[in-house]
Write an enzyme that holds these catalytic residues in place. Structure first.
Site, short mmCIF file in Angstrom:
data_model
loop_
_atom_site.label_atom_id
_atom_site.label_comp_id
_atom_site.label_asym_id
_atom_site.label_seq_id
_atom_site.Cartn_x
_atom_site.Cartn_y
_atom_site.Cartn_z
N THR A 71 -11.51 64.48 32.67
CA THR A 71 -10.58 65.35 33.39
C THR A 71 -9.59 66.08 32.49
O THR A 71 -9.00 67.08 32.90
CB THR A 71 -9.77 64.55 34.43
OG1 THR A 71 -9.00 63.54 33.77
CG2 THR A 71 -10.70 63.91 35.45
N ASP A 72 -9.40 65.60 31.26
CA ASP A 72 -8.35 66.17 30.41
C ASP A 72 -8.52 67.67 30.20
O ASP A 72 -7.54 68.40 30.06
CB ASP A 72 -8.31 65.47 29.06
CG ASP A 72 -7.71 64.08 29.13
OD1 ASP A 72 -7.21 63.71 30.21
OD2 ASP A 72 -7.75 63.35 28.12
N THR B 3 -14.13 59.96 31.78
CA THR B 3 -13.75 58.74 32.50
C THR B 3 -14.79 58.32 33.52
O THR B 3 -15.04 57.13 33.72
CB THR B 3 -12.38 58.95 33.18
OG1 THR B 3 -11.38 59.14 32.19
CG2 THR B 3 -11.99 57.75 34.03
#
Length: 330
Positions: A89-90, A13
């Site tokens: 971030t996942d 992201t």
């Protein structure tokens, strides 16, 4: 002399931009683009920028992380004071933990990213990147292994978890190591650290699935996983590590053939080992040859087991799964 930090970008992201049609965002910004967006970095360090990948974080795999670990070692040998990794971030809680298991060096390795992409108001990527570089150059962060700097909070990679899908404060750990206060590192704790896991470069990545049974869930997946060649199993169980009695026979059989680890799906607290003795309780599971995950949740337990299988040392699992500090002696 101003310190030198290398920023290694993997995508995510923090590197996303909208497409021309405005139908969502995807990673496309480079490490150099991220650096240019944060002029304050120049006051912290001489910053290098390198692109190792530009992917959504769900595309990151162990071979990429092994290559990243080799690159980090090369930077340390070259005199770099710190390394910052940017990514989606996942999977930060997984990738940071793998890097922590592989990292034997003293220099800080700090993983960060963003919850809001750069096209949104209040995008958090620049602040997180500045915080990560600040940690990477601070001598107090040496010898701490891999850290996650996010939302002005400093987490140990072995403890951190992502607990929200969109909040800028998505990352949590039971005891953060510190915070960024007025732009400076303020450490409040130091996590226990062990030597890294040495994985042969030619080791095949083993198949180790996570099974998470719910109410009235039949144990068919155990047999399916074993038939598919599982080298180990991780169970994400209820409470302190408890399972329906229908699962006991196939689990007992599996544990005779491969390492079987059980964790708690609560993702909080240590898995139990000696409280509940009913069939399917943790005492029963241990007696059947299963191993508790200690302080690790299922995601991290799986990664630890995989690396130890690749290193030929699965018997070290229980020792490495205990993250708590040893008892004080008088």
């Amino acid at each position: 002399m101003i310190p030198r930090v290398e920023i290694i970008a993997l995508g995510g992201t923090i590197a996303c931009q909208p497409d021309a049609a405005g139908a969502g965002v995807a990673p496309s910004l480079t490490a150099a683009d991220l650096v240019i967006a944060v002029p304050a970095l120049a006051g912290r360090a001489v910053v290098g920028a390198r692109d190792l990948a530009n992917l959504p974080s769900t595309e990151i795999d162990l071979p990429l992380l092994f290559a990243l670990a080799i690159l980090i070692r090369a930077f340390e040998q070259d005199g770099t004071e710190g390394v910052v990794v940017t990514q989606g971030t996942d999977t930060i809680e997984e990738t940071a933990y793998v890097l922590d298991l592989l990292h034997n060096g003293r220099l800080p390795v700090v993983v960060t990213g963003a919850m809001r992409n750069p096209s949104l108001p209040g995008a958090d990527g620049p602040a997180n990147l500045l915080a990560a570089v600040t940690c990477a150059v601070d001598p107090a962060c040496r010898d701490l292994g891999v850290l996650v700097a996010f939302d002005d909070t400093i987490h140990a990679a072995r403890w951190v978890q992502k607990r929200d899908t969109t909040s800028t404060g998505a990352f949590w750990s039971p005891a953060p190591l510190g915070w960024l206060a007025e732009g400076e590192v303020a450490l409040y704790a130091r996590a226990k650290r062990r030597a890294g896991v040495s994985v042969p470069t030619d080791a095949a990545v083993p198949f180790v699935p996570i099974l998470k049974p719910g109410i009235s869930d039949e144990p068919r997946l155990i047999e399916a996983a074993m038939a598919a060649g599982a080298a180990g199993l991780v169970l994400d169980l209820a409470g302190g590590g408890h399972v329906h009695t229908d699962w006991l026979a196939p689990l007992s059989d599996a544990a005779k053939r491969v390492p079987v680890v059980f964790a708690s799906r609560t993702r909080g607290g240590r898995v139990l080992g000696g409280t509940y003795r009913q069939p399917g309780g943790e005492i029963d599971l241990v007696s059947r040859g299963l191993t508790g995950s200690g302080d690790l949740d299922a995601l991290k337990a799986r990664l630890l087991l995989m690396l130890l299988l690749m290193a030929g040392r699965p018997d070290e699992f229980a020792l490495r799964a205990s993250l708590s500090l040893p008892a004080l002696t008088s």
